[in-house]
Design a protein around this motif. Structure first.
Motif, PDB file in Angstrom:
ATOM      1  N   SER A 164      24.564   6.437  14.889  1.00 24.97           N
ATOM      2  CA  SER A 164      25.561   5.803  14.036  1.00 24.97           C
ATOM      3  C   SER A 164      25.197   4.322  13.881  1.00 24.97           C
ATOM      4  CB  SER A 164      26.950   5.927  14.661  1.00 24.97           C
ATOM      5  OG  SER A 164      27.033   5.120  15.825  1.00 24.97           O
ATOM      6  N   HIS A 165      25.823   3.682  12.914  1.00 21.39           N
ATOM      7  CA  HIS A 165      25.579   2.244  12.735  1.00 21.39           C
ATOM      8  C   HIS A 165      25.922   1.473  14.009  1.00 21.39           C
ATOM      9  CE1 HIS A 165      26.030   3.093   8.234  1.00 21.39           C
ATOM     10  NE2 HIS A 165      24.773   2.799   8.449  1.00 21.39           N
ATOM     11  N   ALA A 166      27.027   1.845  14.636  1.00 22.71           N
ATOM     12  CA  ALA A 166      27.435   1.152  15.868  1.00 22.71           C
ATOM     13  C   ALA A 166      26.416   1.357  16.988  1.00 22.71           C
ATOM     14  CB  ALA A 166      28.814   1.638  16.305  1.00 22.71           C
ATOM     15  N   GLN A 167      25.864   2.556  17.083  1.00 25.30           N
ATOM     16  CA  GLN A 167      24.860   2.828  18.120  1.00 25.30           C
ATOM     17  C   GLN A 167      23.578   2.038  17.859  1.00 25.30           C
ATOM     18  OE1 GLN A 167      24.963   7.073  17.556  1.00 25.30           O
ATOM     19  NE2 GLN A 167      25.984   7.403  19.515  1.00 25.30           N
ATOM     20  N   ILE A 168      23.213   1.923  16.586  1.00 21.24           N
ATOM     21  CA  ILE A 168      22.022   1.143  16.237  1.00 21.24           C
ATOM     22  C   ILE A 168      22.257  -0.322  16.575  1.00 21.24           C
ATOM     23  CG2 ILE A 168      20.546   0.367  14.336  1.00 21.24           C
ATOM     24  CD1 ILE A 168      21.185   3.101  12.976  1.00 21.24           C
ATOM     25  N   ALA A 169      23.431  -0.820  16.239  1.00 23.45           N
ATOM     26  CA  ALA A 169      23.754  -2.219  16.536  1.00 23.45           C
ATOM     27  C   ALA A 169      23.672  -2.477  18.042  1.00 23.45           C
ATOM     28  CB  ALA A 169      25.139  -2.562  16.001  1.00 23.45           C
ATOM     29  N   ALA A 170      24.193  -1.550  18.826  1.00 22.98           N
ATOM     30  CA  ALA A 170      24.144  -1.711  20.287  1.00 22.98           C
ATOM     31  C   ALA A 170      22.706  -1.635  20.789  1.00 22.98           C
ATOM     32  CB  ALA A 170      24.996  -0.638  20.958  1.00 22.98           C
ATOM     33  N   LYS A 171      21.939  -0.701  20.252  1.00 24.40           N
ATOM     34  CA  LYS A 171      20.545  -0.529  20.685  1.00 24.40           C
ATOM     35  C   LYS A 171      19.699  -1.761  20.373  1.00 24.40           C
ATOM     36  CE  LYS A 171      16.600   2.551  19.971  1.00 24.40           C
ATOM     37  NZ  LYS A 171      16.435   3.438  21.095  1.00 24.40           N
ATOM     38  N   LEU A 172      19.932  -2.352  19.193  1.00 24.45           N
ATOM     39  CA  LEU A 172      19.148  -3.509  18.769  1.00 24.45           C
ATOM     40  C   LEU A 172      19.792  -4.839  19.167  1.00 24.45           C
ATOM     41  CD1 LEU A 172      18.127  -2.301  15.184  1.00 24.45           C
ATOM     42  CD2 LEU A 172      16.814  -2.118  17.316  1.00 24.45           C
ATOM     43  N   ASP A 173      20.976  -4.764  19.766  1.00 24.20           N
ATOM     44  CA  ASP A 173      21.724  -5.946  20.173  1.00 24.20           C
ATOM     45  C   ASP A 173      21.952  -6.887  18.983  1.00 24.20           C
ATOM     46  OD1 ASP A 173      23.160  -7.458  22.000  1.00 24.20           O
ATOM     47  OD2 ASP A 173      21.415  -8.695  22.528  1.00 24.20           O
ATOM     48  N   LEU A 174      22.497  -6.296  17.908  1.00 23.56           N
ATOM     49  CA  LEU A 174      22.773  -7.032  16.675  1.00 23.56           C
ATOM     50  C   LEU A 174      24.209  -6.763  16.244  1.00 23.56           C
ATOM     51  CD1 LEU A 174      19.519  -6.183  14.706  1.00 23.56           C
ATOM     52  CD2 LEU A 174      20.162  -8.436  15.565  1.00 23.56           C
ATOM     53  N   PRO A 175      24.772  -7.637  15.413  1.00 20.97           N
ATOM     54  CA  PRO A 175      26.113  -7.377  14.885  1.00 20.97           C
ATOM     55  C   PRO A 175      26.110  -6.135  13.992  1.00 20.97           C
ATOM     56  CG  PRO A 175      25.482  -9.670  14.518  1.00 20.97           C
ATOM     57  CD  PRO A 175      24.264  -8.950  15.011  1.00 20.97           C
ATOM     58  N   LEU A 176      27.211  -5.411  14.007  1.00 19.14           N
ATOM     59  CA  LEU A 176      27.333  -4.181  13.230  1.00 19.14           C
ATOM     60  C   LEU A 176      27.124  -4.438  11.737  1.00 19.14           C
ATOM     61  CD1 LEU A 176      28.011  -1.172  13.104  1.00 19.14           C
ATOM     62  CD2 LEU A 176      30.428  -1.788  13.057  1.00 19.14           C
ATOM     63  N   GLY A 177      27.700  -5.493  11.208  1.00 19.14           N
ATOM     64  CA  GLY A 177      27.560  -5.809   9.787  1.00 19.14           C
ATOM     65  C   GLY A 177      26.115  -6.049   9.385  1.00 19.14           C
ATOM     66  N   THR A 178      25.349  -6.658  10.264  1.00 20.85           N
ATOM     67  CA  THR A 178      23.929  -6.901   9.995  1.00 20.85           C
ATOM     68  C   THR A 178      23.181  -5.587   9.861  1.00 20.85           C
ATOM     69  OG1 THR A 178      24.014  -8.994  11.200  1.00 20.85           O
ATOM     70  CG2 THR A 178      21.835  -7.995  10.902  1.00 20.85           C
ATOM     71  N   VAL A 179      23.436  -4.677  10.791  1.00 25.39           N
ATOM     72  CA  VAL A 179      22.770  -3.376  10.770  1.00 25.39           C
ATOM     73  C   VAL A 179      23.151  -2.609   9.505  1.00 25.39           C
ATOM     74  CG1 VAL A 179      22.660  -1.121  11.924  1.00 25.39           C
ATOM     75  CG2 VAL A 179      22.486  -3.224  13.255  1.00 25.39           C
ATOM     76  N   LYS A 180      24.436  -2.616   9.157  1.00 27.87           N
ATOM     77  CA  LYS A 180      24.878  -1.917   7.950  1.00 27.87           C
ATOM     78  C   LYS A 180      24.193  -2.491   6.714  1.00 27.87           C
ATOM     79  CE  LYS A 180      29.441  -0.382   9.443  1.00 27.87           C
ATOM     80  NZ  LYS A 180      30.878  -0.469   9.183  1.00 27.87           N
ATOM     81  N   GLY A 181      24.087  -3.798   6.663  1.00 28.67           N
ATOM     82  CA  GLY A 181      23.422  -4.447   5.528  1.00 28.67           C
ATOM     83  C   GLY A 181      21.948  -4.072   5.436  1.00 28.67           C
ATOM     84  N   TRP A 182      21.252  -4.081   6.569  1.00 31.33           N
ATOM     85  CA  TRP A 182      19.833  -3.706   6.586  1.00 31.33           C
ATOM     86  C   TRP A 182      19.638  -2.288   6.042  1.00 31.33           C
ATOM     87  CZ3 TRP A 182      17.638  -5.182  12.067  1.00 31.33           C
ATOM     88  CH2 TRP A 182      17.554  -6.575  12.169  1.00 31.33           C
ATOM     89  N   ILE A 183      20.468  -1.374   6.543  1.00 26.33           N
ATOM     90  CA  ILE A 183      20.327   0.022   6.129  1.00 26.33           C
ATOM     91  C   ILE A 183      20.657   0.179   4.649  1.00 26.33           C
ATOM     92  CG2 ILE A 183      21.264   2.357   6.440  1.00 26.33           C
ATOM     93  CD1 ILE A 183      21.536   1.635   9.454  1.00 26.33           C
ATOM     94  N   ARG A 184      21.712  -0.453   4.202  1.00 26.46           N
ATOM     95  CA  ARG A 184      22.094  -0.340   2.784  1.00 26.46           C
ATOM     96  C   ARG A 184      21.001  -0.895   1.880  1.00 26.46           C
ATOM     97  NH1 ARG A 184      25.199   0.360  -1.266  1.00 26.46           N
ATOM     98  NH2 ARG A 184      25.935  -1.221  -2.702  1.00 26.46           N
ATOM     99  N   ARG A 185      20.510  -2.076   2.195  1.00 22.56           N
ATOM    100  CA  ARG A 185      19.445  -2.658   1.357  1.00 22.56           C
ATOM    101  C   ARG A 185      18.178  -1.804   1.407  1.00 22.56           C
ATOM    102  NH1 ARG A 185      22.023  -7.132   3.292  1.00 22.56           N
ATOM    103  NH2 ARG A 185      20.631  -7.440   5.061  1.00 22.56           N
ATOM    104  N   GLY A 186      17.860  -1.273   2.572  1.00 28.78           N
ATOM    105  CA  GLY A 186      16.689  -0.408   2.690  1.00 28.78           C
ATOM    106  C   GLY A 186      16.833   0.855   1.857  1.00 28.78           C
TER     107      GLY A 186
END
Length: 184
Positions: free
Chosen positions: A153-175
């Motif tokens: 999930s986005h939250a799991q990715i954020a935790a794994k990469l130690d990044l804010p959830l919004g950042t991860v969501k943005g990366w995935i959406r733009r990708g």
């Protein structure tokens, strides 16, 4: 009969509050109202009818025990239910691993080691997809692979990469938007 009609008139949030208070008919009403939609959520993750049915069953057990955790101020009840089912299905997918079904009844289904990019490259459009993935920024590619290949999930990715959830969501959406353009 009036009690059944009264239950049907309740909103999903009302049903969850009643379930949290131990009202079993409300759990049945919730199941009747949402099970088909939630089965679709589970099937989208698992791609197996029996496993999706099992996931919905397990999710309703979770819903029955965790209905009190639903907070209407944080979002819609329908979205909360979908998230419970999605997470249940993802948990099941991880637990059972990746399997390669066979037609030979003497052989059991064998787990397959998943190398996502190699599997994608073996597909008909795999080379094209691989080229498009390689054109993405590393952060976008990593987010997409973690979400869609590893099922995080986005939250799991954020935790794994130690990044804010919004950042991860943005990366995935733009990708995903860049991938769509590249593959078009």
């Amino acid at each position: 009969m009036q009690a059944v009609d009264a239950i049907r008139a309740k909103t999903l949030a009302d049903l969850l509050r009643a379930i949290a208070a131990g009202d079993r008919p409300s759990l049945r009403a919730l199941y009747d109202a949402q099970s088909k939609r939630l089965y679709g959520v589970a099937y989208a993750v698992l791609r197996d009818r029996d496993a999706a049915a099992d996931a919905v069953h397990d999710a309703f057990l979770r819903i029955a025990s965790r209905a009190g955790q639903f907070d209407p101020s944080r979002g819609d009840a329908s979205a909360w239910l979908g998230a419970v089912v999605r997470h249940t299905a993802l948990d099941m997918a991880r637990a059972r691993g990746r399997e390669m079904p066979t037609d030979d009844p003497t052989l059991g289904d064998q787990p397959v080691e998943a190398d996502a990019l190699d599997r994608l490259a073996a597909a008909q459009d795999g080379d094209r997809l691989r080229r498009c993935l390689e054109e993405l920024d590393a952060k976008n590619r990593q987010g997409i692979v973690l979400a869609f290949v590893h099922g995080l999930s986005h939250a799991q990715i954020a935790a794994k990469l130690d990044l804010p959830l919004g950042t991860v969501k943005g990366w995935i959406r733009r990708g995903l938007l860049r991938l769509r353009t590249c593959l078009a």
